[in-house]
Structure formats: C-alpha cells, structure tokens
Design a protein around this motif. Sequence first.
Motif, PDB file in Angstrom:
ATOM      1  N   CYS A  59       0.846  -1.192   0.000  1.00  9.91           N
ATOM      2  CA  CYS A  59       0.000   0.000   0.000  1.00  9.91           C
ATOM      3  C   CYS A  59       0.888   1.251   0.000  1.00  9.91           C
ATOM      4  CB  CYS A  59      -0.930   0.006   1.204  1.00  9.91           C
ATOM      5  SG  CYS A  59      -0.077   0.096   2.790  1.00  9.91           S
ATOM      6  N   CYS A  80       0.748   3.750   2.025  1.00  9.42           N
ATOM      7  CA  CYS A  80       1.214   4.103   3.374  1.00  9.42           C
ATOM      8  C   CYS A  80       2.413   3.249   3.781  1.00  9.42           C
ATOM      9  CB  CYS A  80       0.092   4.028   4.393  1.00  9.42           C
ATOM     10  SG  CYS A  80      -0.685   2.422   4.577  1.00  9.42           S
ATOM     11  N   HIS A  81       2.461   2.009   3.319  1.00 10.44           N
ATOM     12  CA  HIS A  81       3.631   1.164   3.599  1.00 10.44           C
ATOM     13  C   HIS A  81       4.867   1.716   2.893  1.00 10.44           C
ATOM     14  CE1 HIS A  81       6.168  -2.336   4.249  1.00 10.44           C
ATOM     15  NE2 HIS A  81       6.492  -2.229   2.972  1.00 10.44           N
ATOM     16  N   GLU A  91       5.383   4.728   2.004  1.00 14.55           N
ATOM     17  CA  GLU A  91       5.734   5.977   2.686  1.00 14.55           C
ATOM     18  C   GLU A  91       6.541   5.684   3.957  1.00 14.55           C
ATOM     19  OE1 GLU A  91       3.497   9.859   4.650  1.00 14.55           O
ATOM     20  OE2 GLU A  91       2.322   8.097   4.115  1.00 14.55           O
ATOM     21  N   ALA A  92       6.041   4.743   4.767  1.00 17.46           N
ATOM     22  CA  ALA A  92       6.721   4.410   6.021  1.00 17.46           C
ATOM     23  C   ALA A  92       8.072   3.755   5.765  1.00 17.46           C
ATOM     24  CB  ALA A  92       5.836   3.485   6.860  1.00 17.46           C
ATOM     25  N   GLN A 112       3.934  11.047   1.140  1.00 19.12           N
ATOM     26  CA  GLN A 112       2.894  10.323   0.409  1.00 19.12           C
ATOM     27  C   GLN A 112       2.666  10.927  -0.970  1.00 19.12           C
ATOM     28  OE1 GLN A 112      -0.518  11.613  -0.115  1.00 19.12           O
ATOM     29  NE2 GLN A 112      -0.968   9.786  -1.320  1.00 19.12           N
ATOM     30  N   ASN A 171      -7.356   2.135   1.633  1.00 21.16           N
ATOM     31  CA  ASN A 171      -6.002   1.847   1.164  1.00 21.16           C
ATOM     32  C   ASN A 171      -5.969   1.498  -0.320  1.00 21.16           C
ATOM     33  OD1 ASN A 171      -6.124   0.597   4.212  1.00 21.16           O
ATOM     34  ND2 ASN A 171      -4.292   1.792   3.795  1.00 21.16           N
ATOM     35  N   CYS A 187       3.878   1.319   9.423  1.00 18.17           N
ATOM     36  CA  CYS A 187       2.774   1.489   8.488  1.00 18.17           C
ATOM     37  C   CYS A 187       1.468   1.169   9.211  1.00 18.17           C
ATOM     38  CB  CYS A 187       2.960   0.564   7.288  1.00 18.17           C
ATOM     39  SG  CYS A 187       1.564   0.619   6.158  1.00 18.17           S
ATOM     40  N   CYS A 220      -1.539   0.547   7.901  1.00 17.78           N
ATOM     41  CA  CYS A 220      -2.574  -0.152   7.129  1.00 17.78           C
ATOM     42  C   CYS A 220      -2.870  -1.524   7.749  1.00 17.78           C
ATOM     43  CB  CYS A 220      -2.175  -0.287   5.667  1.00 17.78           C
ATOM     44  SG  CYS A 220      -1.125  -1.691   5.284  1.00 17.78           S
TER      45      CYS A 220
END
Length: 124
Positions: free
Chosen positions: A29, A31-32, A34-35, A41, A65, A102, A104
């Motif tokens: 995802c 967000c993953h 990004e982390a 993002q 997501n 993350c 998610c």
Amino acid sequence: MENESKLFKALMHPARLAILDELRRGEQCVCHLEAFLGYRQAYISQQLMVLREAGLVEDRRDGWNIFYRVTQPALFALLDTARQITGGSAAVEPAARSQKPCPCPHCQKDSEALLINDQTNLTR
C-alpha cells in the motif's frame, strides 16, 4: 522502440527504482511505501503515477487503502541485470528510511504475526 523507450524513461528515477524494489516483496500500500522508504505520500503517489502510466504497476483499492503491484515480474530480471552491468548493490537504497510503522491493516496483520512468532520463539 517506442515501448522500450517508455520503459527505460520510467526506470530513470532512483525513487521509482526503490518503489519497485519494495514491490518485489509483493503488493504494497502507499502508506507502507511511505513508512518504509521515508518519502512523503504525495511524492510516492507521483512516482507511482509514472510507473502506472508506463504499465509497470497496477493498483487495487481496499477501503481507504490503495495497493500496488508489479504487472510484469520479468521487470525484476531487467533490474537485476542492470545492477550486474553497473556493479550496483543487490538492492536500491532509498534516500532515507523511516522508522515510522505502516498503519494499514495489511501491515498491522504482518506485524502481529511477527510479534506472535517472536513470542513463541522466546517461550521455547
């Protein structure tokens, strides 16, 4: 040669290579990414748009997501060959790594499984 040119143009950016390297592990995802990569993002979304327009990744929405995956796994062989030719490392290192987890559900489930596995190994 137009398609090959489009492919190599999409691969010409270190952030896109880092994203593809993380997608090597499977669907991820935003967000993953990004982390894990430590990029904003909006920046990751921008790079994913280029990869999507080149036909290298596709997305899937699951609630809030959006998950991305590589459309042609043969792409990884191309990246590996490029590393052999250039003498690059086994993986592209992103500019910065974030320590932020993350949030998610997919990654939380993986984190819970790792925690349970670690606890099981400690009790043995």
